[in-house]
Scaffold this motif. Sequence first.
Motif, PDB file in Angstrom:
ATOM      1  N   VAL A 121     -15.590 -45.938  22.759  1.00 37.16           N
ATOM      2  CA  VAL A 121     -15.431 -44.510  22.438  1.00 37.16           C
ATOM      3  C   VAL A 121     -15.286 -44.312  20.930  1.00 37.16           C
ATOM      4  O   VAL A 121     -15.819 -43.362  20.354  1.00 37.16           O
ATOM      5  CB  VAL A 121     -14.211 -43.934  23.189  1.00 37.16           C
TER       6      VAL A 121
ATOM      7  N   GLY B 120     -21.516 -44.004  17.392  1.00 38.07           N
ATOM      8  CA  GLY B 120     -21.747 -42.853  16.526  1.00 38.07           C
ATOM      9  C   GLY B 120     -22.727 -43.211  15.433  1.00 38.07           C
ATOM     10  O   GLY B 120     -23.292 -44.311  15.408  1.00 38.07           O
TER      11      GLY B 120
ATOM     12  N   LEU C 242     -21.817 -41.837  26.116  1.00 37.89           N
ATOM     13  CA  LEU C 242     -21.316 -41.483  24.788  1.00 37.89           C
ATOM     14  C   LEU C 242     -22.462 -40.996  23.888  1.00 37.89           C
ATOM     15  O   LEU C 242     -22.272 -40.056  23.102  1.00 37.89           O
ATOM     16  CB  LEU C 242     -20.618 -42.686  24.164  1.00 37.89           C
ATOM     17  N   GLU C 243     -23.624 -41.624  24.008  1.00 36.83           N
ATOM     18  CA  GLU C 243     -24.776 -41.165  23.222  1.00 36.83           C
ATOM     19  C   GLU C 243     -25.155 -39.733  23.598  1.00 36.83           C
ATOM     20  O   GLU C 243     -25.406 -38.899  22.713  1.00 36.83           O
ATOM     21  CB  GLU C 243     -25.965 -42.105  23.463  1.00 36.83           C
ATOM     22  N   ARG C 244     -25.217 -39.445  24.879  1.00 41.91           N
ATOM     23  CA  ARG C 244     -25.560 -38.081  25.313  1.00 41.91           C
ATOM     24  C   ARG C 244     -24.521 -37.074  24.835  1.00 41.91           C
ATOM     25  O   ARG C 244     -24.854 -35.987  24.353  1.00 41.91           O
ATOM     26  CB  ARG C 244     -25.680 -38.039  26.841  1.00 41.91           C
ATOM     27  N   GLU C 245     -23.258 -37.425  24.987  1.00 45.41           N
ATOM     28  CA  GLU C 245     -22.175 -36.529  24.594  1.00 45.41           C
ATOM     29  C   GLU C 245     -22.212 -36.203  23.108  1.00 45.41           C
ATOM     30  O   GLU C 245     -21.876 -35.092  22.693  1.00 45.41           O
ATOM     31  CB  GLU C 245     -20.845 -37.191  24.962  1.00 45.41           C
ATOM     32  N   ARG C 246     -22.661 -37.173  22.293  1.00 45.40           N
ATOM     33  CA  ARG C 246     -22.605 -37.024  20.840  1.00 45.40           C
ATOM     34  C   ARG C 246     -23.953 -36.718  20.200  1.00 45.40           C
ATOM     35  O   ARG C 246     -24.091 -36.735  18.973  1.00 45.40           O
ATOM     36  CB  ARG C 246     -21.998 -38.302  20.240  1.00 45.40           C
ATOM     37  N   GLY C 247     -24.954 -36.426  21.026  1.00 46.81           N
ATOM     38  CA  GLY C 247     -26.251 -36.036  20.503  1.00 46.81           C
ATOM     39  C   GLY C 247     -27.017 -37.149  19.832  1.00 46.81           C
ATOM     40  O   GLY C 247     -27.852 -36.896  18.947  1.00 46.81           O
ATOM     41  N   LEU C 248     -26.766 -38.388  20.240  1.00 45.94           N
ATOM     42  CA  LEU C 248     -27.465 -39.537  19.678  1.00 45.94           C
ATOM     43  C   LEU C 248     -28.661 -39.894  20.553  1.00 45.94           C
ATOM     44  O   LEU C 248     -28.689 -39.571  21.749  1.00 45.94           O
ATOM     45  CB  LEU C 248     -26.519 -40.744  19.601  1.00 45.94           C
TER      46      LEU C 248
END
Length: 288
Positions: A78, A82, A109-115
């Motif tokens: 987590v 990033g 985590l990638e989806r959540e953070r726009g990666l």
Amino acid sequence: MPAYRSFLFAPGNHARKVQKVFDCGADNVILDLEDAVAKAEKVATRALVVEALKRPRRGGAYVRVNAFGTEFCYGDAVAVVGPGLDGIILPMVESRDQIVAFDWLVGALERERGLPIGGVDIIPIIETGKGIANARSIAAAGTRVKRMAFGAGDYTLDMNMEWTLGESELEHARAEMAVASRAAGLEAPIDTVWVHINDLEGLTRSAKRARQLGFQGKMCIHPPQVALVNGAFTPTETEIAFARRVVAAFEKAEREGSSSIQLDGYFIDYPIVYKAQRTLDAVRATAA
């Protein structure tokens, strides 16, 4: 393609080493949250590693998180997923379920953070008897994993082996890593560290043996090891010259209707040509 000859570790909580590690010539750097960081400092070290990932650098930047079954693995992921992170080293992988679950976590985590989905590389380290026994199912798990790594320190501990300078006791595990990777269509694996930091001749022998067994690179724990490891996994001028001659001669033979020739006493057919082309591809990757 980027080169994966050398991966140099640096403890994530050692500011001076983290600052200098990207200038040591390694193709990739691993900022460590696992073995190099005391349990009491693991959580605080995450912020230091994330800050280091934001700085300008040469080469790839990886973070070794704590093992899947520990209390720190989830929080490590987590914290570090990033911008600026090229990949995660996941230690002590022993089953397909572990790598599938961790791949899902990183994807979430990638989806959540726009990666970009799948943009964070994941390299599992196989370093126990159970891990080696399950290497083929781990490699074939259908995750984003492109290459695996072998860890001899924990492997020899788990197997109650003596880790000798000659490393003959590692032959089976290394071979299994190479076969598992190839069978699953992955890239060649990354070899274990060499812990005898003053024995550079032994390091060179170890790296060359790993290359002979089908590995593409090696992990390092000391900056002077990097140049020797890079050299061991870089084709020599003699190998490059021979590869170019093989490709040129075979192309000429094909135009004349032949698919097998002799060159300098060698019998040359398609497997030899493909190996020569792979050598030239490695040279281009290193130059890039």
